[in-house]
Design a protein around this motif. Structure first.
Motif, PDB file in Angstrom:
ATOM      1  N   GLU A  81      11.605  -8.732  -6.653  1.00 30.42           N
ATOM      2  CA  GLU A  81      11.664  -7.961  -6.583  1.00 30.42           C
ATOM      3  C   GLU A  81      11.784  -6.883  -5.198  1.00 30.42           C
ATOM      4  O   GLU A  81      11.026  -7.083  -4.209  1.00 30.42           O
ATOM      5  N   PRO A  82      12.150  -6.485  -5.653  1.00 31.72           N
ATOM      6  CA  PRO A  82      12.048  -5.069  -4.155  1.00 31.72           C
ATOM      7  C   PRO A  82      10.534  -4.778  -4.154  1.00 31.72           C
ATOM      8  O   PRO A  82      10.137  -4.485  -4.891  1.00 31.72           O
ATOM      9  N   LYS A  83      10.110  -4.888  -3.102  1.00 34.76           N
ATOM     10  CA  LYS A  83       9.258  -4.094  -2.711  1.00 34.76           C
ATOM     11  C   LYS A  83       8.422  -2.768  -3.454  1.00 34.76           C
ATOM     12  O   LYS A  83       7.275  -2.762  -3.887  1.00 34.76           O
ATOM     13  N   HIS A  84       9.676  -1.367  -2.427  1.00 35.19           N
ATOM     14  CA  HIS A  84       8.608  -0.064  -3.069  1.00 35.19           C
ATOM     15  C   HIS A  84       9.374   0.148  -4.618  1.00 35.19           C
ATOM     16  O   HIS A  84       8.300   1.301  -5.301  1.00 35.19           O
ATOM     17  N   GLU A  85       9.502  -0.682  -5.126  1.00 36.33           N
ATOM     18  CA  GLU A  85       8.366  -0.058  -6.671  1.00 36.33           C
ATOM     19  C   GLU A  85       7.231  -0.229  -7.086  1.00 36.33           C
ATOM     20  O   GLU A  85       6.882   0.826  -8.274  1.00 36.33           O
ATOM     21  N   LEU A  86       6.502  -0.999  -6.363  1.00 34.83           N
ATOM     22  CA  LEU A  86       4.932  -0.263  -6.931  1.00 34.83           C
ATOM     23  C   LEU A  86       4.488   0.283  -5.480  1.00 34.83           C
ATOM     24  O   LEU A  86       4.722   0.293  -4.669  1.00 34.83           O
ATOM     25  N   ALA A  87       3.619   1.007  -5.792  1.00 34.73           N
ATOM     26  CA  ALA A  87       3.234   1.980  -4.743  1.00 34.73           C
ATOM     27  C   ALA A  87       1.625   1.981  -4.848  1.00 34.73           C
ATOM     28  O   ALA A  87       0.860   0.769  -5.438  1.00 34.73           O
ATOM     29  N   SER A  88       0.826   1.669  -3.672  1.00 34.58           N
ATOM     30  CA  SER A  88      -0.112   2.061  -3.579  1.00 34.58           C
ATOM     31  C   SER A  88      -0.839   2.736  -4.027  1.00 34.58           C
ATOM     32  O   SER A  88      -0.256   3.527  -4.468  1.00 34.58           O
ATOM     33  N   ASP A  89      -2.428   3.104  -4.676  1.00 36.70           N
ATOM     34  CA  ASP A  89      -3.221   3.616  -5.711  1.00 36.70           C
ATOM     35  C   ASP A  89      -4.197   3.794  -4.469  1.00 36.70           C
ATOM     36  O   ASP A  89      -5.221   3.677  -4.920  1.00 36.70           O
ATOM     37  N   PRO A  90      -4.384   4.656  -3.357  1.00 33.09           N
ATOM     38  CA  PRO A  90      -5.486   4.620  -2.245  1.00 33.09           C
ATOM     39  C   PRO A  90      -6.346   5.846  -3.362  1.00 33.09           C
ATOM     40  O   PRO A  90      -7.823   6.100  -2.817  1.00 33.09           O
ATOM     41  N   PHE A  91      -5.208   6.911  -3.888  1.00 32.16           N
ATOM     42  CA  PHE A  91      -6.840   8.259  -4.385  1.00 32.16           C
ATOM     43  C   PHE A  91      -6.429   7.910  -5.728  1.00 32.16           C
ATOM     44  O   PHE A  91      -6.731   8.333  -6.982  1.00 32.16           O
ATOM     45  N   GLU A  92      -6.859   6.315  -6.458  1.00 30.28           N
ATOM     46  CA  GLU A  92      -7.145   5.970  -7.698  1.00 30.28           C
ATOM     47  C   GLU A  92      -8.244   7.119  -8.439  1.00 30.28           C
ATOM     48  O   GLU A  92      -8.264   7.139  -9.733  1.00 30.28           O
ATOM     49  N   GLY A  93      -9.756   7.212  -7.748  1.00 33.01           N
ATOM     50  CA  GLY A  93     -10.114   7.800  -7.926  1.00 33.01           C
ATOM     51  C   GLY A  93      -9.822   9.383  -8.518  1.00 33.01           C
ATOM     52  O   GLY A  93     -10.190  10.088  -9.619  1.00 33.01           O
ATOM     53  N   TRP A  94      -9.292  10.154  -7.563  1.00 32.06           N
ATOM     54  CA  TRP A  94      -8.363  11.633  -8.304  1.00 32.06           C
ATOM     55  C   TRP A  94      -7.850  11.300  -9.321  1.00 32.06           C
ATOM     56  O   TRP A  94      -7.642  11.709 -10.735  1.00 32.06           O
TER      57      TRP A  94
END
Lengths: 103, 268
Positions: free
Chosen positions: B60-73
């Motif tokens: 899978e190309p990596k850019h498919e999934l994004a990080s979620d640093p603002f999960e609380g928000w």
């Protein structure tokens, strides 16, 4: 299966089927007026019979979607929390389904 | 808008799930010997591993999934939107759909779609998709004139003389992705729903190409968007609920679905 009825009238076109060993993939398209949605199926041969084990609608794999949900729950808790949540969901859906059929 | 439509299709699959589980625990043992790894084709059916077992492309190309640093928000606004949908938008859309016939609501929907033509056209051009741009242009001209300002979709269901031309539903987020920009962090906005840093920039970019930006005052624009939203909802009631009901963790389910759907849209 309440939602399947909404699908009357759409055409399904079979684009391609690919087989290798006991694995196969079938590519289809659902055509609704001007819009086309890709729906791909992953199959595996079990006991001489082809079985669908994943459906990929518009690039969204059902298996991977659940996998990401499970990963999230496992990240926050452990296997027991996951199993508890699954049982809870199954129960919830079962009651919802029985009330639906009673209507 | 395409998100919910696409997800609805996934529900066919969801409806089929109970058929598998009938055997209960014995099924687990029965299936244990089989490998379910998706190691031959990717989700679009492209071959990953060739006949000799050599890796063709890196999974899978990596850019498919994004990080979620603002999960609380994000989770907060996901809940907020969820509550707002059930308390406000759904009842309004139901009442609205009860009063106006479906045909008329479909006409309004066509009108909104037609008016968004500049966004599709500009982004097709920015991605050098000239044929798709031409297709959209001709649709826009025909529907704006013979279709009474876009209320009727005259071109609907017509066979394309060259079926290989894609429909060219493009936006600026896709344009940025097309030229190699990654998702950035995943974001959920109040009212607008799932997005990413890239798609937020895209949304702002598209805002400047939309006709209504230059024609309407602020409050007129609010009314215009609210009406479009209610009209759309009235035609698609029940989609959100069904997907949400199928999910164990709805937030995660919508995040995964959004990102994968966008990745596919960017690729096309």
């Amino acid at each position: 299966m309440p939602k399947l009825e909404d699908y009357s009238g759409q055409k399904v076109t079979y684009k391609k089927q690919m087989v290798r060993g006991d694995k196969a993939m079938v590519l289809t398209e659902v055509v609704d007026k001007d819009k086309t949605f890709s729906v791909n199926y992953r199959l595996i041969k079990i006991g001489g019979q082809w079985m669908v084990y994943d459906i990929i609608a518009e690039g969204i794999s059902l298996v991977k979607n659940y996998r990401s949900q499970f990963a999230e729950i496992l990240h926050d808790g452990n296997v027991d929390t996951l199993i508890a949540k699954l049982n809870e969901k199954a129960e919830h859906l079962q009651t919802a389904q029985t009330t639906e059929t009673q209507k | 808008m395409r998100l919910t439509l696409a997800l609805l299709i996934a529900l066919i699959a969801f409806a089929a799930v109970p058929a598998f589980a009938e055997d209960g625990s014995s099924a687990t043992q029965q299936f244990a010997q089989y490998k379910f790894d998706d190691n031959v084709w990717d989700d679009s059916g492209n071959i990953i591993v060739d006949d000799d077992g050599d890796q063709q492309k890196a999974g899978e190309p990596k850019h498919e999934l994004a990080s979620d640093p603002f999960e609380g928000w994000n989770r907060f606004w996901f809940q907020f939107n969820d509550k707002l949908y059930f308390a406000l938008f759904k009842p309004i859309a139901q009442g609205y759909g009860y009063v106006l016939p479906q045909k008329l609501r479909q006409n309004f929907s066509n009108f909104f779609h037609n008016l968004l033509f500049p966004v599709r056209f500009v982004n097709c051009l920015l991605q050098f998709k000239f044929q798709a741009a031409g297709l959209n242009l001709s649709k826009f001209v025909v529907n704006s004139t013979f279709g009474l300002g876009g209320l009727a979709d005259v071109t609907e269901g017509r066979k394309k003389t060259r079926p290989e031309i894609p429909d060219g539903i493009e936006d600026f987020g896709q344009t940025l992705g097309h030229w190699g920009m990654g998702n950035g962090p995943y974001l959920v906005w109040p009212l607008l729903g799932p997005s990413s840093a890239r798609d937020t920039v895209g949304f702002v970019g598209d805002y400047f190409v939309s006709v209504d930006t230059y024609v309407l005052s602020f409050w007129e624009a609010v009314g215009y968007y609210a009406f479009g939203r209610i009209n759309y909802l009235s035609l698609n009631l029940g989609q959100y609920e069904t997907l949400k009901n199928g999910a164990i963790d709805p937030y995660q389910a919508f995040k995964d679905a959004y990102l994968r759907m966008r990745a596919k849209a960017v690729k096309e």
